[in-house]
Design a protein around this motif. Structure first.
Motif, PDB file in Angstrom:
ATOM      1  N   PRO A  17      37.722 -11.384  56.978  1.00  0.00           N
ATOM      2  CA  PRO A  17      36.859 -10.241  56.764  1.00  0.00           C
ATOM      3  C   PRO A  17      37.136  -9.062  57.681  1.00  0.00           C
ATOM      4  O   PRO A  17      36.801  -7.937  57.373  1.00  0.00           O
ATOM      5  N   THR A  18      37.746  -9.308  58.842  1.00  0.00           N
ATOM      6  CA  THR A  18      37.961  -8.226  59.792  1.00  0.00           C
ATOM      7  C   THR A  18      39.395  -8.250  60.293  1.00  0.00           C
ATOM      8  O   THR A  18      39.933  -9.299  60.598  1.00  0.00           O
ATOM      9  N   TYR A  19      40.022  -7.107  60.347  1.00  0.00           N
ATOM     10  CA  TYR A  19      41.371  -7.042  60.888  1.00  0.00           C
ATOM     11  C   TYR A  19      41.566  -5.685  61.533  1.00  0.00           C
ATOM     12  O   TYR A  19      41.358  -4.650  60.914  1.00  0.00           O
ATOM     13  N   ALA A  20      41.966  -5.698  62.818  1.00  0.00           N
ATOM     14  CA  ALA A  20      42.245  -4.464  63.551  1.00  0.00           C
ATOM     15  C   ALA A  20      41.054  -3.523  63.456  1.00  0.00           C
ATOM     16  O   ALA A  20      39.946  -3.897  63.790  1.00  0.00           O
ATOM     17  N   SER A  21      41.260  -2.288  62.967  1.00  0.00           N
ATOM     18  CA  SER A  21      40.218  -1.265  63.028  1.00  0.00           C
ATOM     19  C   SER A  21      39.417  -1.162  61.741  1.00  0.00           C
ATOM     20  O   SER A  21      38.657  -0.205  61.577  1.00  0.00           O
ATOM     21  N   VAL A  22      39.548  -2.096  60.828  1.00  0.00           N
ATOM     22  CA  VAL A  22      38.842  -1.990  59.557  1.00  0.00           C
ATOM     23  C   VAL A  22      38.336  -3.360  59.128  1.00  0.00           C
ATOM     24  O   VAL A  22      38.979  -4.381  59.369  1.00  0.00           O
ATOM     25  N   SER A  23      37.137  -3.384  58.529  1.00  0.00           N
ATOM     26  CA  SER A  23      36.612  -4.619  57.959  1.00  0.00           C
ATOM     27  C   SER A  23      36.054  -4.314  56.581  1.00  0.00           C
ATOM     28  O   SER A  23      35.652  -3.184  56.287  1.00  0.00           O
ATOM     29  N   VAL A  24      36.033  -5.329  55.727  1.00  0.00           N
ATOM     30  CA  VAL A  24      35.586  -5.128  54.348  1.00  0.00           C
ATOM     31  C   VAL A  24      34.620  -6.220  53.942  1.00  0.00           C
ATOM     32  O   VAL A  24      34.652  -7.340  54.458  1.00  0.00           O
ATOM     33  N   ALA A  25      33.738  -5.887  52.998  1.00  0.00           N
ATOM     34  CA  ALA A  25      32.830  -6.863  52.411  1.00  0.00           C
ATOM     35  C   ALA A  25      32.503  -6.403  50.979  1.00  0.00           C
ATOM     36  O   ALA A  25      32.182  -5.235  50.773  1.00  0.00           O
ATOM     37  N   THR A  43      32.737  -2.214  40.027  1.00  0.00           N
ATOM     38  CA  THR A  43      32.176  -2.940  41.166  1.00  0.00           C
ATOM     39  C   THR A  43      32.433  -2.116  42.429  1.00  0.00           C
ATOM     40  O   THR A  43      32.887  -0.972  42.331  1.00  0.00           O
ATOM     41  N   ALA A  44      32.137  -2.654  43.587  1.00  0.00           N
ATOM     42  CA  ALA A  44      32.295  -1.862  44.813  1.00  0.00           C
ATOM     43  C   ALA A  44      32.492  -2.775  46.013  1.00  0.00           C
ATOM     44  O   ALA A  44      32.109  -3.958  45.988  1.00  0.00           O
ATOM     45  N   ILE A  45      33.090  -2.231  47.048  1.00  0.00           N
ATOM     46  CA  ILE A  45      33.179  -2.903  48.339  1.00  0.00           C
ATOM     47  C   ILE A  45      32.721  -1.917  49.417  1.00  0.00           C
ATOM     48  O   ILE A  45      32.694  -0.701  49.186  1.00  0.00           O
ATOM     49  N   GLU A  46      32.360  -2.452  50.558  1.00  0.00           N
ATOM     50  CA  GLU A  46      31.978  -1.620  51.701  1.00  0.00           C
ATOM     51  C   GLU A  46      33.028  -1.758  52.786  1.00  0.00           C
ATOM     52  O   GLU A  46      33.430  -2.867  53.133  1.00  0.00           O
ATOM     53  N   ILE A  47      33.466  -0.623  53.306  1.00  0.00           N
ATOM     54  CA  ILE A  47      34.508  -0.591  54.333  1.00  0.00           C
ATOM     55  C   ILE A  47      33.909  -0.055  55.624  1.00  0.00           C
ATOM     56  O   ILE A  47      33.265   1.001  55.630  1.00  0.00           O
ATOM     57  N   ARG A  48      34.095  -0.779  56.709  1.00  0.00           N
ATOM     58  CA  ARG A  48      33.629  -0.330  58.024  1.00  0.00           C
ATOM     59  C   ARG A  48      34.842   0.049  58.863  1.00  0.00           C
ATOM     60  O   ARG A  48      35.782  -0.718  59.009  1.00  0.00           O
ATOM     61  N   GLY A  49      34.807   1.259  59.407  1.00  0.00           N
ATOM     62  CA  GLY A  49      35.946   1.764  60.150  1.00  0.00           C
ATOM     63  C   GLY A  49      35.914   1.417  61.630  1.00  0.00           C
ATOM     64  O   GLY A  49      35.096   0.612  62.089  1.00  0.00           O
ATOM     65  N   ASP A  50      36.811   2.023  62.348  1.00  0.00           N
ATOM     66  CA  ASP A  50      36.940   1.823  63.791  1.00  0.00           C
ATOM     67  C   ASP A  50      35.655   2.253  64.494  1.00  0.00           C
ATOM     68  O   ASP A  50      35.063   3.288  64.181  1.00  0.00           O
ATOM     69  N   LYS A  51      35.216   1.464  65.466  1.00  0.00           N
ATOM     70  CA  LYS A  51      33.970   1.781  66.186  1.00  0.00           C
ATOM     71  C   LYS A  51      34.123   2.948  67.148  1.00  0.00           C
ATOM     72  O   LYS A  51      33.144   3.613  67.482  1.00  0.00           O
ATOM     73  N   SER A  52      35.350   3.208  67.601  1.00  0.00           N
ATOM     74  CA  SER A  52      35.537   4.177  68.677  1.00  0.00           C
ATOM     75  C   SER A  52      36.019   5.548  68.223  1.00  0.00           C
ATOM     76  O   SER A  52      35.930   6.514  68.980  1.00  0.00           O
ATOM     77  N   LYS A  53      36.533   5.653  66.992  1.00  0.00           N
ATOM     78  CA  LYS A  53      37.058   6.952  66.557  1.00  0.00           C
ATOM     79  C   LYS A  53      37.018   7.063  65.042  1.00  0.00           C
ATOM     80  O   LYS A  53      36.961   6.063  64.317  1.00  0.00           O
ATOM     81  N   ALA A  54      37.050   8.297  64.575  1.00  0.00           N
ATOM     82  CA  ALA A  54      37.135   8.541  63.136  1.00  0.00           C
ATOM     83  C   ALA A  54      38.535   8.165  62.649  1.00  0.00           C
ATOM     84  O   ALA A  54      39.539   8.446  63.318  1.00  0.00           O
TER      85      ALA A  54
END
Length: 273
Positions: A17-25, A43-54
């Protein structure tokens, strides 16, 4: 003189579910086209980006098969009738995620009525656009510059028409090893759609249940097989002797009904436990 080396870090999100600076669900998309009235699926997925930068990402499609090692095998786009990568569109197809925020990505699959019976596949790639540079030292200092890009792959499956999910256990045996005994299981997927199994092993002596443990679940591709090797968990075995290992694998068939398949193996324990 520095040499520049280009590489791509890839994580297939089958259970990652998580790799480097991106995670998906979710980490995979599975669609039953027989339950859809229209000629498209959304359908759709949610992408979470890097916590420290855009971070800016782009998305695009590829094609894959499930190997006999139960891993994703990337295949160049070709004339395979089960390749649906050209039928998929993403909204948005390129975007920036602010630090610690998420982005909803819509996945639209067109012309699903034209897909063949069985399992069609594609893989959704999420790739950060910015490359990362690392200096690779050698005995004389910095000898090369490594340029890396990161992408995550989300498998997409569409089952349509007369598809069948069916599995059997060809064999289940014990392998004795100095580093630790293990079981070897050959699972056959005999239908035209993948089987995703889980399982347990019960350790029995006579009629008494001594212990029970789970084994790692896997996906087995259509008309394929997988050989699984799992350590035998012996922490509750207190004496030598003959034990029976009772394997129970379970999966869901094409109708969503749980199916159990079973096999036994004899496990002889010698010496001190």
């Amino acid at each position: 003189m520095k040499k520049k080396l280009l590489g791509i870090l890839i994580a297939m999100a089958i259970g990652i579910p998580t790799y480097a600076s991106v995670s998906v669900a979710p980490t995979r998309l599975e669609i039953n086209a027989n339950k859809i009235r229209n000629n498209y699926a959304t359908t759709a997925i949610e992408i979470r980006g890097d916590k420290s930068k855009a971070t800016r990402y782009r998305v695009y499609s590829g094609y894959f098969k499930i190997s006999d090692q139960s891993t994703v095998e990337i295949v160049d786009k070709n004339s395979d009738i089960y390749d649906m990568s050209d039928k998929i569109r993403y909204v948005p197809s390129e975007f920036t995620i602010p630090p610690g925020k998420t982005q909803k990505l819509r996945v639209n699959i067109a012309n699903i009525k034209n897909l063949p019976d069985g399992e069609s596949r594609a893989i959704l790639y999420i790739e950060d656009i910015e490359t990362k540079e690392y200096n690779v030292p050698n005995n004389l200092g910095i000898g090369a510059q490594l340029i890396l890009k990161t992408r995550v792959g989300v498998p997409i499956y569409v089952d349509k028409g007369k598809f069948v999910k069916k599995a059997d256990i060809e064999y289940f045996k014990v392998v004795k090893n100095k580093k630790g005994d293990y079981t070897e299981i050959k699972i056959n997927s005999t239908g035209n759609s993948r089987v995703r199994y889980n399982g347990i092993v019960q350790i029995v002596k006579g009629k008494k249940l001594i212990d029970e443990y789970s084994i790692e679940g896997r996906a087995v591709g259509e008309n394929n097989h997988y050989i699984a090797r799992d350590a035998i968990k012996t922490k509750n075995l207190k004496e030598a002797g003959e034990y029976t290992l009772k394997l129970i694998l379970y999966y869901q068939d094409e109708n969503g009904v749980r199916k159990n398949i079973k096999k036994d193996a004899i496990y002889n324990v010698d010496g001190n436990i």
